[in-house]
Design a protein around this motif. Structure first.
Motif, PDB file in Angstrom:
ATOM      1  N   TRP A   1     -48.148 -22.709   0.073  1.00 28.50           N
ATOM      2  CA  TRP A   1     -49.538 -22.265   0.021  1.00 28.50           C
ATOM      3  C   TRP A   1     -50.290 -22.695   1.282  1.00 28.50           C
ATOM      4  CZ3 TRP A   1     -51.283 -23.918  -5.588  1.00 28.50           C
ATOM      5  CH2 TRP A   1     -50.516 -23.207  -6.523  1.00 28.50           C
TER       6      TRP A   1
ATOM      7  N   ARG B   1     -45.729 -24.195  -4.363  1.00 32.35           N
ATOM      8  CA  ARG B   1     -46.946 -24.812  -3.855  1.00 32.35           C
ATOM      9  C   ARG B   1     -46.835 -25.231  -2.391  1.00 32.35           C
ATOM     10  NH1 ARG B   1     -51.499 -27.266  -6.012  1.00 32.35           N
ATOM     11  NH2 ARG B   1     -50.819 -26.691  -8.112  1.00 32.35           N
TER      12      ARG B   1
ATOM     13  N   LYS C   1     -54.357 -15.309  -3.347  1.00 33.13           N
ATOM     14  CA  LYS C   1     -54.218 -15.098  -4.786  1.00 33.13           C
ATOM     15  C   LYS C   1     -52.772 -14.772  -5.155  1.00 33.13           C
ATOM     16  CE  LYS C   1     -56.193 -12.401  -8.593  1.00 33.13           C
ATOM     17  NZ  LYS C   1     -57.200 -11.343  -8.951  1.00 33.13           N
ATOM     18  N   ILE C   2     -52.135 -13.931  -4.346  1.00 31.48           N
ATOM     19  CA  ILE C   2     -50.732 -13.575  -4.602  1.00 31.48           C
ATOM     20  C   ILE C   2     -49.822 -14.780  -4.401  1.00 31.48           C
ATOM     21  CG2 ILE C   2     -48.803 -12.158  -3.771  1.00 31.48           C
ATOM     22  CD1 ILE C   2     -50.869 -10.000  -3.075  1.00 31.48           C
ATOM     23  N   SER C   3     -50.104 -15.573  -3.361  1.00 31.75           N
ATOM     24  CA  SER C   3     -49.254 -16.731  -3.083  1.00 31.75           C
ATOM     25  C   SER C   3     -49.325 -17.754  -4.208  1.00 31.75           C
ATOM     26  CB  SER C   3     -49.657 -17.377  -1.746  1.00 31.75           C
ATOM     27  OG  SER C   3     -50.910 -18.031  -1.841  1.00 31.75           O
ATOM     28  N   ARG C   4     -50.508 -17.922  -4.809  1.00 27.88           N
ATOM     29  CA  ARG C   4     -50.624 -18.873  -5.916  1.00 27.88           C
ATOM     30  C   ARG C   4     -49.797 -18.425  -7.123  1.00 27.88           C
ATOM     31  NH1 ARG C   4     -56.175 -18.644  -4.465  1.00 27.88           N
ATOM     32  NH2 ARG C   4     -56.625 -17.391  -6.330  1.00 27.88           N
ATOM     33  N   ARG C   5     -49.622 -17.125  -7.224  1.00 28.61           N
ATOM     34  CA  ARG C   5     -48.893 -16.598  -8.374  1.00 28.61           C
ATOM     35  C   ARG C   5     -47.390 -16.550  -8.139  1.00 28.61           C
ATOM     36  NH1 ARG C   5     -51.215 -11.997  -8.594  1.00 28.61           N
ATOM     37  NH2 ARG C   5     -49.538 -10.598  -7.982  1.00 28.61           N
ATOM     38  N   LEU C   6     -46.960 -16.338  -6.873  1.00 28.50           N
ATOM     39  CA  LEU C   6     -45.552 -16.055  -6.610  1.00 28.50           C
ATOM     40  C   LEU C   6     -44.829 -17.110  -5.783  1.00 28.50           C
ATOM     41  CD1 LEU C   6     -45.794 -12.225  -5.816  1.00 28.50           C
ATOM     42  CD2 LEU C   6     -45.261 -13.305  -8.005  1.00 28.50           C
TER      43      LEU C   6
END
Length: 323
Positions: free
Chosen positions: A198, A195, A187-192
């Motif tokens: 990911w 792509r 969830k954090i990787s999708r935001r920060l």
């Protein structure tokens, strides 16, 4: 935290004893004792799970802390006091509503109390909606009041309680913690993160991506209770979903994907269920299917003991001809 453990034999208190624990709303610690629970008064049952935590299906899926409550084996809501709701929720029993007994303890035959059901029935209704629609109050709709505080992932006490109460073993607890931590990272990787950094497209463990845009396909088998079906492979089900992982409004999630390929019997055709946010009765344009002994195991939600009954579209199932 309750002093009960999974497998303990308990006796549900009599109607008069239950009534003595309730306020004028028919609640204890903001948790309703519902009309559907009265039939269990005086019965001896075993503790199925200790309900010290619950996943929040009203808000954003976070875990919430529940105090001194248990789920009893076979005790699910039949919806008779709530307009025939077919969600079949596992009922919460406060520790104050049961007593631990030994198998050789003489069984009592409690007398009914005519005051209990009228109180529960009155309080199972909310004020009508804006257009006069009937609205209900139940343990699910009052979840935020009954479990007001969030339980953060870093709270080690919840994992100790899972093992101590017998809800899960050590390895299952560690597995659940790993999945939760991984999904938090995703969830954090999708935001920060960009792509290309990911992991598997930023999906949560269980890997259920969204599907195509536009309307989703439907299928009709006219399944009836008692029929044997097989849940289709995940790849086939994914082709029926839109980008929000919905098929005509019904979601397909990672916990459901764990059951793909499994055979089970149809237990009900689901046509109505309560909206937990509003208490309004939702009537389904396309009936869903509930399957016998197919429940959410809480594997991807830190072993939540709630054990929801998932609903299935008929296009996700295939009939097995037993002859």
């Amino acid at each position: 935290m309750t002093n009960l453990r999974v497998g303990d034999l308990v006796e549900v208190l009599s109607e008069a004893e239950i009534l003595a624990t309730l306020d004028d709303k028919g609640e204890l610690d903001s948790l309703p004792f519902m009309p559907e629970m009265a039939r269990f008064c005086g019965q001896r049952m075993t503790v199925h799970k200790v309900a010290h935590k619950v996943c929040d299906t009203i808000g954003h899926g976070r875990m919430r802390r529940m105090e001194r409550a248990v789920h009893l084996t076979g005790a699910r809501c039949d919806g008779q006091g709530h307009g025939g709701c077919q969600t079949a929720c596992s009922l919460y029993f406060k520790e104050a509503w049961v007593r631990k007994v030994e198998p050789d303890t003489p069984h009592r035959e409690p007398a009914p109390d005519p005051r209990l059901l009228p109180l529960l029935e009155i309080n199972s209704r909310k004020a009508p909606g804006p257009e006069g629609e009937e609205r209900f109050s139940c343990q699910a709709t009052e979840l935020h009041r009954a479990a007001p505080s969030c339980l953060p992932l870093k709270d080690v006490g919840q994992y100790v309680a899972d093992v101590r109460t017998g809800n899960t073993g050590v390895l299952v607890t560690l597995r659940g913690l790993f999945f939760a931590a991984f999904n938090r990272y995703q969830k954090i990787s999708r935001r920060l993160l960009p792509r290309w950094l990911w992991i598997r497209g930023g999906l949560s463990w269980g890997w259920v991506p969204g599907g195509a845009t536009g309307s989703t396909p439907t299928g009709t088998l006219d399944l009836q209770p008692g029929e044997l079906v097989r849940i289709k492979p995940k790849a086939e089900i994914l082709r029926t979903l839109n980008q929000d992982r919905l098929n005509r409004g019904l979601g397909f999630e990672e916990e459901m994907a764990r059951h793909c390929g499994r055979t089970a019997r149809v237990v009900a055709r689901v046509e109505r269920c309560l909206d937990e946010r509003t208490g309004e009765m939702l009537r389904m344009k396309n009936p869903c299917i509930a399957l016998e002994e197919v429940v959410c195991g809480g594997v991807y939600s830190v072993n939540c003991p709630r054990e929801f009954v998932p609903f299935w579209r008929e296009i996700w199932l295939e009939r097995i001809n037993e002859s």
